[in-house]
Write a protein that holds these residues in place. Sequence first.
Motif, PDB file in Angstrom:
ATOM      1  N   UNK A  68       0.799  -1.095  -0.016  1.00 19.64           N
ATOM      2  CA  UNK A  68       0.136   0.063  -0.028  1.00 19.64           C
ATOM      3  C   UNK A  68       0.953   1.128  -0.210  1.00 19.64           C
ATOM      4  N   UNK A  69       1.957   1.235   0.617  1.00 22.08           N
ATOM      5  CA  UNK A  69       2.908   2.649   0.776  1.00 22.08           C
ATOM      6  C   UNK A  69       3.556   2.619  -0.599  1.00 22.08           C
ATOM      7  N   UNK A  70       3.974   1.499  -1.250  1.00 22.34           N
ATOM      8  CA  UNK A  70       4.532   1.826  -2.618  1.00 22.34           C
ATOM      9  C   UNK A  70       3.389   2.162  -3.593  1.00 22.34           C
ATOM     10  N   UNK A  71       2.224   1.963  -3.509  1.00 21.86           N
ATOM     11  CA  UNK A  71       1.225   2.200  -4.193  1.00 21.86           C
ATOM     12  C   UNK A  71       0.715   3.872  -3.798  1.00 21.86           C
ATOM     13  N   UNK A  72       1.163   4.382  -2.869  1.00 19.15           N
ATOM     14  CA  UNK A  72       0.878   5.676  -2.443  1.00 19.15           C
ATOM     15  C   UNK A  72      -0.573   5.685  -1.640  1.00 19.15           C
ATOM     16  N   UNK A  73      -1.284   4.705  -1.372  1.00 27.45           N
ATOM     17  CA  UNK A  73      -2.424   4.880  -0.636  1.00 27.45           C
ATOM     18  C   UNK A  73      -2.370   4.256   0.924  1.00 27.45           C
ATOM     19  N   UNK A  74      -3.619   4.257   1.484  1.00 29.39           N
ATOM     20  CA  UNK A  74      -3.727   3.823   2.648  1.00 29.39           C
ATOM     21  C   UNK A  74      -4.115   2.238   2.565  1.00 29.39           C
ATOM     22  N   UNK A  75      -3.762   1.404   3.968  1.00 22.73           N
ATOM     23  CA  UNK A  75      -4.177   0.031   3.710  1.00 22.73           C
ATOM     24  C   UNK A  75      -5.293  -0.307   4.642  1.00 22.73           C
ATOM     25  N   UNK A  76      -6.470  -1.080   4.046  1.00 17.03           N
ATOM     26  CA  UNK A  76      -7.413  -1.542   4.933  1.00 17.03           C
ATOM     27  C   UNK A  76      -7.307  -2.812   5.046  1.00 17.03           C
ATOM     28  N   UNK A 114      -0.319 -13.237  -8.291  1.00 12.24           N
ATOM     29  CA  UNK A 114       1.035 -12.364  -8.500  1.00 12.24           C
ATOM     30  C   UNK A 114       2.231 -13.637  -8.573  1.00 12.24           C
ATOM     31  N   UNK A 115       3.106 -12.870  -8.658  1.00 11.31           N
ATOM     32  CA  UNK A 115       4.686 -13.635  -8.505  1.00 11.31           C
ATOM     33  C   UNK A 115       4.399 -14.169  -6.890  1.00 11.31           C
ATOM     34  N   UNK A 116       5.424 -15.094  -6.550  1.00  6.73           N
ATOM     35  CA  UNK A 116       5.193 -15.508  -5.058  1.00  6.73           C
ATOM     36  C   UNK A 116       6.209 -14.405  -4.217  1.00  6.73           C
ATOM     37  N   UNK A 228      -2.139  -6.538 -11.711  1.00 10.81           N
ATOM     38  CA  UNK A 228      -1.482  -7.583 -11.448  1.00 10.81           C
ATOM     39  C   UNK A 228       0.277  -7.162 -11.820  1.00 10.81           C
ATOM     40  N   UNK A 229       0.408  -6.564 -12.911  1.00  9.78           N
ATOM     41  CA  UNK A 229       1.640  -5.919 -13.352  1.00  9.78           C
ATOM     42  C   UNK A 229       2.101  -4.924 -12.570  1.00  9.78           C
ATOM     43  N   UNK A 230       1.257  -4.218 -11.527  1.00  8.01           N
ATOM     44  CA  UNK A 230       1.772  -2.966 -10.862  1.00  8.01           C
ATOM     45  C   UNK A 230       2.155  -4.074  -9.490  1.00  8.01           C
ATOM     46  N   UNK A 231       1.396  -4.866  -9.072  1.00 11.03           N
ATOM     47  CA  UNK A 231       1.878  -5.638  -7.841  1.00 11.03           C
ATOM     48  C   UNK A 231       3.186  -6.323  -8.009  1.00 11.03           C
ATOM     49  N   UNK A 232       3.350  -6.793  -9.308  1.00 14.49           N
ATOM     50  CA  UNK A 232       4.634  -7.867  -9.587  1.00 14.49           C
ATOM     51  C   UNK A 232       5.908  -6.792  -9.538  1.00 14.49           C
ATOM     52  N   UNK A 233       5.434  -5.805 -10.129  1.00 13.72           N
ATOM     53  CA  UNK A 233       6.757  -4.734 -10.117  1.00 13.72           C
ATOM     54  C   UNK A 233       7.016  -4.299  -8.898  1.00 13.72           C
ATOM     55  N   UNK A 235       6.898  -6.075  -6.136  1.00 19.93           N
ATOM     56  CA  UNK A 235       7.085  -7.254  -5.471  1.00 19.93           C
ATOM     57  C   UNK A 235       8.932  -7.434  -6.067  1.00 19.93           C
ATOM     58  N   UNK A 236       8.902  -7.194  -7.124  1.00 19.46           N
ATOM     59  CA  UNK A 236      10.445  -7.424  -7.941  1.00 19.46           C
ATOM     60  C   UNK A 236      11.089  -6.066  -7.214  1.00 19.46           C
ATOM     61  N   UNK A 237      10.680  -4.969  -7.217  1.00 20.40           N
ATOM     62  CA  UNK A 237      11.494  -4.010  -6.345  1.00 20.40           C
ATOM     63  C   UNK A 237      11.862  -4.279  -4.876  1.00 20.40           C
ATOM     64  N   UNK A 238      10.925  -4.778  -4.151  1.00 14.13           N
ATOM     65  CA  UNK A 238      11.136  -4.978  -2.704  1.00 14.13           C
ATOM     66  C   UNK A 238      11.864  -6.314  -2.652  1.00 14.13           C
ATOM     67  N   UNK A 239      12.079  -7.129  -3.502  1.00  7.95           N
ATOM     68  CA  UNK A 239      12.865  -8.450  -3.462  1.00  7.95           C
ATOM     69  C   UNK A 239      14.174  -7.898  -3.777  1.00  7.95           C
ATOM     70  N   UNK A 240      14.359  -6.977  -4.749  1.00 16.25           N
ATOM     71  CA  UNK A 240      15.894  -6.547  -5.160  1.00 16.25           C
ATOM     72  C   UNK A 240      16.315  -5.690  -4.106  1.00 16.25           C
ATOM     73  N   UNK A 241      15.684  -4.848  -3.506  1.00 15.55           N
ATOM     74  CA  UNK A 241      16.344  -3.873  -2.386  1.00 15.55           C
ATOM     75  C   UNK A 241      16.459  -4.580  -1.143  1.00 15.55           C
TER      76      UNK A 241
END
Length: 260
Positions: A68-76, A114-116, A228-233, A235-241
Motif C-alpha cells: 500500500x505504501x508503494x502504491x501511495x495509498x492507505x491500507x485497509x 501475482x509472483x510469489x 497484477x503487473x503493478x503488484x509484480x513490479x 514485488x520485484x522492487x522489494x525483493x531486489x532492495x
Amino acid sequence: MKLSKLLLGLMAGALLISASAARADALDDIQKAGVLRVAVPQDFPPFGSVTSDLKPQGLDIDVATLIAKKLGVKVDLIPVTSANRVPYLQTKKVDLVISSMGKNAEREKVIDFTAAYAPFFNGVFGPADQKVSGPADLAGKTIGVTRGSVEDLELSKIVPAGATVKRYEDNNGTISSFLSNQVQLVATGNVVAAAIIAKNPPKKPETKFLIKDSPCFIGLNKDEKKLQDKINAILAEIKKDGELSALTVKWLGLPLPANL
C-alpha cells in the motif's frame, strides 16, 4: 419503426456503458479511493495474528502495508479465514488476498495470482555444524518429525538406510526434541522452524534441503492485468532492495530464498 430503432439504440448504448463499468480497472479504483483493501489472516502466526490489544501483526500484514505504501495509498486490513478469502475477493470486498495462500490449478480457475512473495515449504532443518545437503546425507543421523504430517509422508519416501527417524505426536513435541538435543535434525515446515528460532536455542536450525515447496502468492480477481503487473513490479522492487527479505527474517527467522 423509427421509435423502435431509437429504443434499441438506447438499450445498446446502455449495455455498452454497463459493460464498460463492469470492466472498471481495479488499480485505477484503488488509486482513486486512496485505499487498498487487503484480506489477511488473523489466526495463522507468523503470517497473521492479533496482539492482546487486537492489533494485527505478522508477515502478511507487513507485506500488505508495504505494498500500500508503494502504491501511495492507505491500507485497509480485512481479516479472513481460509474458507472465505477467495469469496471476499470475488465479491469485491477486498482488492487483494495476502493470506499465506498457495497457488494451485483449482484456484487458478477462479482467481489470478501475482509472483510469489513468501516461502512456505517443508524441509530438513538443523544447526550449522550438521553438514547435510540432501537425502543421502541423512544416513547415520537422527531426524525428528511430526507423525502423519506432510513432511513425515515425504521424508518416508527419501530417508536412506542407516537414518533414524523419531516421530512425535505434534509440532510441540518435534520442537522440544530439537531443543533438548534428542534429535540432530528436524523435518518440518518453515513456520515451525521459525517457532524454534524464536526460542533462541544455542544451535539455531538452518534450512538443509527442501522436501516440498509451496510458496505463498497474492491473489487478485481475474482479468486485472494492470493491477497484477503493478503488484509484480512492486514485488520485484522489494525483493531486489532487500525489504521483503528483511520481513521474512523478522517473521520467519530466515532470509527470502534466492529462487523465490
